[in-house]
Write a protein that holds these residues in place. Structure first.
Motif, PDB file in Angstrom:
ATOM      1  N   GLY A  84      -2.585  -6.540  -2.304  1.00 15.00           N
ATOM      2  CA  GLY A  84      -2.980  -7.179  -1.055  1.00 15.00           C
ATOM      3  C   GLY A  84      -1.851  -7.569  -0.136  1.00 15.00           C
ATOM      4  O   GLY A  84      -0.860  -6.870  -0.016  1.00 15.00           O
ATOM      5  N   SER A  85      -2.005  -8.733   0.495  1.00 17.11           N
ATOM      6  CA  SER A  85      -1.064  -9.228   1.496  1.00 17.11           C
ATOM      7  C   SER A  85      -0.411 -10.518   1.036  1.00 17.11           C
ATOM      8  O   SER A  85      -0.995 -11.273   0.266  1.00 17.11           O
ATOM      9  CB  SER A  85      -1.799  -9.510   2.809  1.00 17.11           C
ATOM     10  OG  SER A  85      -2.390  -8.349   3.308  1.00 17.11           O
ATOM     11  N   ILE A  86       0.779 -10.748   1.550  1.00 23.90           N
ATOM     12  CA  ILE A  86       1.456 -12.017   1.356  1.00 23.90           C
ATOM     13  C   ILE A  86       2.091 -12.430   2.677  1.00 23.90           C
ATOM     14  O   ILE A  86       2.253 -11.605   3.580  1.00 23.90           O
ATOM     15  CB  ILE A  86       2.538 -11.964   0.244  1.00 23.90           C
ATOM     16  CG1 ILE A  86       3.628 -10.951   0.576  1.00 23.90           C
ATOM     17  CG2 ILE A  86       1.913 -11.691  -1.112  1.00 23.90           C
ATOM     18  CD1 ILE A  86       4.811 -10.980  -0.384  1.00 23.90           C
TER      19      ILE A  86
ATOM     20  N   GLY B 252       0.823  -1.204   0.000  1.00 27.35           N
ATOM     21  CA  GLY B 252       0.000   0.000   0.000  1.00 27.35           C
ATOM     22  C   GLY B 252       0.850   1.245   0.000  1.00 27.35           C
ATOM     23  O   GLY B 252       1.984   1.237  -0.462  1.00 27.35           O
ATOM     24  N   LYS B 253       0.283   2.321   0.563  1.00 24.76           N
ATOM     25  CA  LYS B 253       0.959   3.610   0.535  1.00 24.76           C
ATOM     26  C   LYS B 253       0.706   4.374   1.823  1.00 24.76           C
ATOM     27  O   LYS B 253      -0.434   4.461   2.287  1.00 24.76           O
ATOM     28  CB  LYS B 253       0.443   4.415  -0.661  1.00 24.76           C
ATOM     29  CG  LYS B 253       1.108   5.733  -0.847  1.00 24.76           C
ATOM     30  CD  LYS B 253       0.623   6.413  -2.111  1.00 24.76           C
ATOM     31  CE  LYS B 253       1.363   7.727  -2.266  1.00 24.76           C
ATOM     32  NZ  LYS B 253       1.109   8.346  -3.549  1.00 24.76           N
ATOM     33  N   TRP B 254       1.769   4.940   2.404  1.00 19.25           N
ATOM     34  CA  TRP B 254       1.637   5.779   3.593  1.00 19.25           C
ATOM     35  C   TRP B 254       1.165   7.167   3.189  1.00 19.25           C
ATOM     36  O   TRP B 254       1.595   7.716   2.181  1.00 19.25           O
ATOM     37  CB  TRP B 254       2.968   5.911   4.324  1.00 19.25           C
ATOM     38  CG  TRP B 254       3.346   4.674   5.072  1.00 19.25           C
ATOM     39  CD1 TRP B 254       4.270   3.746   4.692  1.00 19.25           C
ATOM     40  CD2 TRP B 254       2.801   4.223   6.300  1.00 19.25           C
ATOM     41  NE1 TRP B 254       4.326   2.746   5.620  1.00 19.25           N
ATOM     42  CE2 TRP B 254       3.442   3.004   6.625  1.00 19.25           C
ATOM     43  CE3 TRP B 254       1.841   4.713   7.173  1.00 19.25           C
ATOM     44  CZ2 TRP B 254       3.148   2.284   7.780  1.00 19.25           C
ATOM     45  CZ3 TRP B 254       1.549   3.993   8.326  1.00 19.25           C
ATOM     46  CH2 TRP B 254       2.201   2.799   8.622  1.00 19.25           C
TER      47      TRP B 254
ATOM     48  N   VAL C 178       2.651  -8.257  14.142  1.00 12.42           N
ATOM     49  CA  VAL C 178       2.948  -6.986  13.492  1.00 12.42           C
ATOM     50  C   VAL C 178       2.968  -7.181  11.982  1.00 12.42           C
ATOM     51  O   VAL C 178       3.563  -8.130  11.486  1.00 12.42           O
ATOM     52  CB  VAL C 178       4.327  -6.446  13.948  1.00 12.42           C
ATOM     53  CG1 VAL C 178       4.636  -5.118  13.289  1.00 12.42           C
ATOM     54  CG2 VAL C 178       4.376  -6.312  15.453  1.00 12.42           C
ATOM     55  N   ARG C 179       2.314  -6.268  11.272  1.00 12.10           N
ATOM     56  CA  ARG C 179       2.315  -6.303   9.810  1.00 12.10           C
ATOM     57  C   ARG C 179       3.424  -5.407   9.289  1.00 12.10           C
ATOM     58  O   ARG C 179       3.627  -4.306   9.789  1.00 12.10           O
ATOM     59  CB  ARG C 179       0.988  -5.801   9.250  1.00 12.10           C
ATOM     60  CG  ARG C 179      -0.187  -6.638   9.641  1.00 12.10           C
ATOM     61  CD  ARG C 179      -1.436  -6.191   8.959  1.00 12.10           C
ATOM     62  NE  ARG C 179      -1.811  -4.829   9.329  1.00 12.10           N
ATOM     63  CZ  ARG C 179      -2.854  -4.201   8.837  1.00 12.10           C
ATOM     64  NH1 ARG C 179      -3.641  -4.790   7.979  1.00 12.10           N
ATOM     65  NH2 ARG C 179      -3.146  -2.980   9.212  1.00 12.10           N
ATOM     66  N   LEU C 180       4.112  -5.895   8.266  1.00 12.94           N
ATOM     67  CA  LEU C 180       5.127  -5.095   7.604  1.00 12.94           C
ATOM     68  C   LEU C 180       4.488  -4.423   6.397  1.00 12.94           C
ATOM     69  O   LEU C 180       3.929  -5.094   5.523  1.00 12.94           O
ATOM     70  CB  LEU C 180       6.301  -5.975   7.170  1.00 12.94           C
ATOM     71  CG  LEU C 180       7.501  -5.262   6.560  1.00 12.94           C
ATOM     72  CD1 LEU C 180       8.045  -4.180   7.489  1.00 12.94           C
ATOM     73  CD2 LEU C 180       8.591  -6.273   6.243  1.00 12.94           C
ATOM     74  N   CYS C 181       4.529  -3.106   6.377  1.00 14.60           N
ATOM     75  CA  CYS C 181       3.902  -2.339   5.303  1.00 14.60           C
ATOM     76  C   CYS C 181       4.907  -2.129   4.177  1.00 14.60           C
ATOM     77  O   CYS C 181       6.006  -1.615   4.394  1.00 14.60           O
ATOM     78  CB  CYS C 181       3.417  -0.999   5.838  1.00 14.60           C
ATOM     79  SG  CYS C 181       2.218  -1.186   7.175  1.00 14.60           S
ATOM     80  N   VAL C 182       4.532  -2.557   2.981  1.00 10.75           N
ATOM     81  CA  VAL C 182       5.385  -2.518   1.805  1.00 10.75           C
ATOM     82  C   VAL C 182       4.881  -1.415   0.883  1.00 10.75           C
ATOM     83  O   VAL C 182       3.722  -1.430   0.476  1.00 10.75           O
ATOM     84  CB  VAL C 182       5.324  -3.877   1.059  1.00 10.75           C
ATOM     85  CG1 VAL C 182       6.154  -3.825  -0.209  1.00 10.75           C
ATOM     86  CG2 VAL C 182       5.754  -5.013   1.968  1.00 10.75           C
ATOM     87  N   GLU C 183       5.750  -0.465   0.577  1.00 12.62           N
ATOM     88  CA  GLU C 183       5.375   0.612  -0.331  1.00 12.62           C
ATOM     89  C   GLU C 183       6.360   0.626  -1.498  1.00 12.62           C
ATOM     90  O   GLU C 183       7.565   0.787  -1.314  1.00 12.62           O
ATOM     91  CB  GLU C 183       5.400   1.958   0.390  1.00 12.62           C
ATOM     92  CG  GLU C 183       4.890   3.093  -0.453  1.00 12.62           C
ATOM     93  CD  GLU C 183       4.713   4.383   0.318  1.00 12.62           C
ATOM     94  OE1 GLU C 183       4.339   5.381  -0.320  1.00 12.62           O
ATOM     95  OE2 GLU C 183       4.932   4.415   1.541  1.00 12.62           O
ATOM     96  N   PHE C 184       5.831   0.431  -2.709  1.00 12.83           N
ATOM     97  CA  PHE C 184       6.631   0.488  -3.921  1.00 12.83           C
ATOM     98  C   PHE C 184       6.552   1.908  -4.472  1.00 12.83           C
ATOM     99  O   PHE C 184       5.473   2.472  -4.566  1.00 12.83           O
ATOM    100  CB  PHE C 184       6.120  -0.497  -4.975  1.00 12.83           C
ATOM    101  CG  PHE C 184       6.243  -1.935  -4.550  1.00 12.83           C
ATOM    102  CD1 PHE C 184       7.463  -2.593  -4.609  1.00 12.83           C
ATOM    103  CD2 PHE C 184       5.132  -2.637  -4.092  1.00 12.83           C
ATOM    104  CE1 PHE C 184       7.581  -3.917  -4.222  1.00 12.83           C
ATOM    105  CE2 PHE C 184       5.237  -3.960  -3.703  1.00 12.83           C
ATOM    106  CZ  PHE C 184       6.460  -4.608  -3.771  1.00 12.83           C
TER     107      PHE C 184
END
Length: 145
Positions: free
Chosen positions: A27-29, A9-11, A100-106
């Motif tokens: 989504g999630s992986i 996603g995006k912050w 804890v979820r790790l938020c991935v932003e490309f």
């Protein structure tokens, strides 16, 4: 073997809160890890599993520090950035005791000279004390620092 939950996603910053807007298409992986997992290897796996071209994109990994761990502190904590092995293993340690979820932003890589002079620092606002995260919603927030 341990597992990391990653959410793409995006912050965003709105008023005094950090918000993470989930990319419902990506989504999630879940990725398997252990004490020998290297940060660089995880980054390659993330690009591969999400099907994103690393030559055209940069990757930012951040997570909301669990508010239970901040019970005696009155400081505001923005999303914690992971950028090397030491920070990655600190995150894995947190994951062993907290969900804890790790938020991935490309982010598309910038062309040389593009965006020069842009300042991405945010002003300090408010007196909110803790991050807020709800794993059941598409957005979660953290007070801005």
């Amino acid at each position: 073997m341990d597992h990391m939950i990653l959410v793409s996603g995006k912050w965003k910053v709105e008023k005094t809160k950090w918000l993470f807007e989930v990319d419902n298409d990506r989504g999630s992986i879940i990725v398997a890890t252990n004490d020998d997992t290297r940060f660089e290897d995880s980054v390659k796996i993330i690009f591969e599993d999400y099907g994103v071209d690393f030559a055209e994109n940069d990757l930012e990994l951040r997570y909301l520090f669990p508010k239970q761990n901040l019970h005696n502190q009155s400081i505001n904590i923005p999303p914690v950035k992971i950028g090397n092995d030491r920070q990655f293993h600190a995150f894995l340690g947190v994951c062993k005791v907290e969900n804890v979820r790790l938020c991935v932003e490309f982010k598309l890589k910038k062309i040389a000279g593009e965006g020069a002079g842009e300042d991405q620092k945010q002003p300090i606002h408010g007196d909110d004390s803790l991050c807020i995260g709800d794993t059941s919603e598409d957005m979660f927030s953290c007070p801005q620092v």
